[in-house]
Design a protein around this motif. Structure first.
Motif, PDB file in Angstrom:
ATOM      1  N   ALA A 134       1.213  -3.252  -2.025  1.00 34.68           N
ATOM      2  CA  ALA A 134      -0.057  -3.826  -2.493  1.00 34.68           C
ATOM      3  C   ALA A 134      -1.219  -3.031  -1.933  1.00 34.68           C
ATOM      4  O   ALA A 134      -1.137  -2.480  -0.827  1.00 34.68           O
ATOM      5  N   PRO A 158      -1.206  -6.561  -5.751  1.00 34.87           N
ATOM      6  CA  PRO A 158       0.142  -6.006  -5.897  1.00 34.87           C
ATOM      7  C   PRO A 158       0.143  -4.852  -6.903  1.00 34.87           C
ATOM      8  O   PRO A 158      -0.491  -4.933  -7.951  1.00 34.87           O
ATOM      9  N   ALA A 162       5.619  -4.832  -9.672  1.00 31.12           N
ATOM     10  CA  ALA A 162       5.584  -5.934  -8.704  1.00 31.12           C
ATOM     11  C   ALA A 162       6.851  -6.772  -8.873  1.00 31.12           C
ATOM     12  O   ALA A 162       7.477  -6.752  -9.937  1.00 31.12           O
TER      13      ALA A 162
END
Length: 197
Positions: A134, A158, A162
């Motif tokens: 992130a 993120p 992800a």
């Protein structure tokens, strides 16, 4: 620009420049984009990489630690790869080159973050338990980039790809994303994630 990119340690930058200047390091890297580059390559946008070592239920404070510095490697104005450095007993040293989805995702997240107010210090936060990376927008832009912990005013974005159930390229308040990550990790009867076994 509301992002205050912290300066990387000079030895970290020198080690990346030396690796870029080494035909052996570039040739042996698993990065076709570096081997096929026509223009001079340049390391830019140094970001400290912190690792979230511990996520736990019941209000356990997340622990982070500085693991290295990452530089985006540009060829003709676009990021084609990245270079990581690590801290050794002799100081900062080049670790490796790489390419893949996190390179353009980092660049996109940084562009999106430039439109956000107030000012932030960009960092990267690795969450090994979720195979997640992130962009960490630290609310204190003047903070020492090598330290600090997640603060309530920080934002986490993120990067793609992800984990399932976590929206990529969407800014989350720290408490909201930590809560979501905690639910995604189901600790067993053993020690907390990140604690010695």
């Amino acid at each position: 620009m509301p992002l205050h990119v912290p300066p990387a340690p000079a030895p970290a930058l020198r080690s990346v420049l030396a690796a870029l200047g080494s035909p052996t390091a570039v040739r042996e890297a698993r990065t076709p984009a570096l081997r096929s580059a026509q223009a001079p390559l340049s390391p830019e946008l140094p970001l400290p990489v912190h690792v979230l070592d511990r996520i736990g239920p019941g209000g356990v404070a997340p622990a982070t630690r500085l693991a290295g510095w990452r530089f985006l490697i540009r060829d003709s104005g676009r990021a084609v790869a990245a270079a990581d450095t690590m801290l050794t007993p002799d100081g900062w040293a080049f670790s490796h080159f790489f390419e893949g989805p996190y390179v353009p995702a980092t660049e996109l997240a940084l562009r999106q973050a430039e439109t956000v107010t107030p000012h932030y210090q960009p960092r990267l936060l690795s969450v090994p338990a979720l195979y997640m990376l992130a962009l960490w927008l630290h609310a204190d832009p003047e903070a020492d980039a090598s330290g600090g912990s997640l603060a309530p005013a920080d934002l986490l974005v993120p990067l793609a790809p992800a984990p399932p159930g976590i929206a990529a390229h969407r800014a989350h308040r720290v408490t909201d994303l930590l809560s979501l990550m905690t639910r995604r990790i189901t600790p067993g009867p053993g020690p907390l994630l990140g604690s010695p076994a």
